[in-house]
Design an enzyme around this catalytic site. Structure first.
Site, short mmCIF file in Angstrom:
data_model
loop_
_atom_site.label_atom_id
_atom_site.label_comp_id
_atom_site.label_asym_id
_atom_site.label_seq_id
_atom_site.Cartn_x
_atom_site.Cartn_y
_atom_site.Cartn_z
CD1 TRP A 180 1.03 11.02 3.67
CD2 TRP A 180 0.99 8.79 3.78
NE1 TRP A 180 1.94 10.63 4.62
CE2 TRP A 180 1.95 9.28 4.71
CE3 TRP A 180 0.79 7.41 3.67
CZ2 TRP A 180 2.70 8.42 5.51
CZ3 TRP A 180 1.55 6.58 4.47
CH2 TRP A 180 2.49 7.08 5.38
CG HIS A 193 -1.96 -1.02 1.23
ND1 HIS A 193 -2.27 -1.80 2.32
CD2 HIS A 193 -2.82 -1.40 0.26
CE1 HIS A 193 -3.25 -2.62 2.01
NE2 HIS A 193 -3.61 -2.39 0.76
CB THR A 194 0.07 4.84 -0.11
OG1 THR A 194 -0.68 4.67 -1.28
CG2 THR A 194 0.88 6.11 -0.20
CB THR A 195 4.56 2.50 3.05
OG1 THR A 195 5.41 2.41 1.91
CG2 THR A 195 3.82 1.20 3.22
CB SER A 196 6.35 7.11 1.90
OG SER A 196 6.82 6.60 0.69
#
Lengths: 260, 260
Positions: A139, A32-35
């Site tokens: 995010w 997944h979007t981790t940053s």
């Protein structure tokens, strides 16, 4: 030729070796979007007598690269509310699409009650909280501005964890460190929003944007500003920070090339 | 021999190169929790219960807002909480706290609609524990305190850990400054380390017996606890919110605290 159809048309293992599938992640958690990748910086907001002002600059950064310099990060919803986005730009565009479909659905509905800024904020906060609970966060850190059900000015924040809070003046990201102290000094709580005029609020935000441009390396001197009142929304998306003075830069010592 | 036996990976050393079958597992860097600071406190009396909390919301060293209440009415008739007879305070991760509050509120309301009577505090306390334990492996990161009046009309207070262990108590402090407030409460409410003067020497000294305190005393204790906590804990401050439940209903009082 062999008798296994799944092998037909593929490079032969005995000639080329077994297919190297290591680049495919076959086990472990789903990625997944981790940053965040392309990001927008601070969003600023202030309440005043009869409305709210919201401002962002028009930059989308790719790390330290100023990648897109004409990105509008304020989104008008239903003619009475505005959402200001900080953080990942692709997630912003996804949320924008969500809001688009809600807006259409609400406009086609027969009840005639449009969602106000407070409803919108509750919805977005729940979207953020749901996604963080799935370990697949959107995010962003957003500000929602407009009016509540009693037609009082409304300004509230929501972030990627689903955390929410409300205050007469708010700022996300770097703005929380640089703009909020300026706003708290200009508009202390004892003053109350009833004494703050539209012009004063706009001027204060312009001042904050300038300070942010001086000190936030991921900011831009082109900005968008939205003034939300009962009469409607005045959205300007191609503004330029005025009256810059870089004279102070000469006096800065202690880092960079001037170490003493 | 040692070179064959002492292979660190534990795998047999082959004569040809082996293909790695599984890709290295990618690690998640997203952390779904944050600490929003603040502190709460509850004390019971013979015919009342008090739940109190500060109204500051923090992220690290930043103050998000000076007015985010932590004490809620549960199971009221409308959004103002009118008609409620249970109080809940949540401190820790605010987004989880909000989600938990909304869930419990819905449960208590549904109970009333389905059974035609209000949920007892005892039943609500057990239900809250079940809700918390239901997320045992992805907990609500909050310390909650539940307050109300029991079947005899006495003040009832239940305190929980994040995974649902709970206990009925006379007093409890939770949150950032709990380690500062709880010993004060032990001494001033439970009379720990207090003895009857002149009742003997050494071990013969009679401990002072704890009994329910009058409302005025308890209110003053709560104010003292918070004004002291504010001095020594940076995440506590701005305003003190007190909710007092008696047989006449719920009273809400705000007091200013230091804003530094």
């Amino acid at each position: 030729m062999n008798h296994f159809p799944e092998a037909w048309g593929r490079p032969r293992d005995d000639v080329y070796g077994a297919y190297n599938s290591t680049y495919l992640q076959t086990s472990g958690p789903k990625a997944h979007t981790t940053s965040p990748a392309v990001t927008g910086t601070s969003v600023l907001g202030v309440k005043f007598k009869g409305g709210v002002v919201l401002a962002t600059d028009n930059l989308a950064s790719y790390g330290s690269l100023a990648r897109f310099t004409d990105v509008k990060r304020l989104r008008v919803f239903g003619g009475k509310a505005v959402v200001g986005f900080g953080g990942d730009v692709s997630d912003m565009q996804y949320i924008d699409r969500l809001l688009e479909s809600i807006d259409i659905r609400e406009n086609y509905s027969s009840h005639g009650n449009m969602l106000n800024a407070k409803n919108l904020h509750t919805y977005l906060a729940k979207v953020f909280y749901k996604r963080r609970s799935e370990f697949n966060p959107l995010w962003n850190h957003i500000l929602v501005a407009g009016f509540d059900a009693d037609d009082q000015p409304f300004l509230s924040s929501a972030d990627l964890l689903g955390t929410t809070f409300s205050s007469p003046h708010l700022a996300t990201g770097f703005g929380a460190h640089l703009a909020v102290p300026i706003l708290r000094r200009k508009f202390p709580d004892e003053r109350g929003i009833e004494t703050i005029s539209r012009e004063e609020a706009i001027e204060a935000l312009k001042e904050c944007l300038k300070v942010l441009f001086y000190r936030d390396a991921r900011s831009l001197d082109k900005y968008s500003i939205a003034v939300i009142t009962q009469e409607g929304i005045d959205l300007r998306e191609d503004e330029q920070i005025e009256g810059q003075s870089w004279a102070f830069a000469e006096t800065i010592r202690g880092y960079g090339s001037q170490t003493s | 021999m040692t070179s064959l036996m002492g292979h660190p990976s534990g795998q047999t050393v082959g004569y040809s190169f082996s293909q790695p079958t599984a890709a290295p597992v990618k690690e998640h860097s997203f952390y779904p929790y944050t600490d929003n600071g603040g502190s709460t406190l509850g004390i019971t009396g013979s015919d009342f219960a008090i739940l109190a909390g500060d109204t500051r919301s923090t992220s690290g060293y930043s103050i998000n807002s000076r007015m985010v209440p932590k004490v809620f009415k549960i199971g009221g008739d409308d959004e103002t909480g009118k008609g409620a007879h249970i109080l809940l305070s949540v401190v820790g991760f605010a987004a989880d706290g909000n989600a938990l509050k909304e869930r419990l509120d819905a449960v208590v309301k549904m109970y009333k609609y389905q059974h035609g009577k209000s949920m007892s505090v005892t039943a609500c306390a057990q239900r809250l524990s079940t809700i918390l334990y239901g997320k045992r492996f992805f907990p609500y990161y909050v310390h909650v305190i539940l307050a109300g009046l029991d079947e005899e009309g006495k003040g009832a207070l239940y305190s929980y850990d994040p995974v649902g262990s709970y206990e009925r108590e006379e007093c409890r402090a939770a949150g950032a400054a709990s380690s500062l407030i709880m010993p004060f409460l032990d001494n001033q409410v439970k009379f720990k380390n207090q003895y009857v003067p002149g009742s003997g020497e050494g071990h013969a000294l009679q401990p002072k017996k704890a009994e329910p305190l009058p409302r005025e005393t308890v209110e003053q204790l709560v104010r003292d606890a918070f004004t002291s906590a504010v001095e020594r804990h940076i995440e506590v401050g701005d305003n003190l919110q007190m909710m007092i439940i008696t047989r006449d209903g719920i009273e809400e009082i705000f007091h200013p605290l230091k804003k530094d």
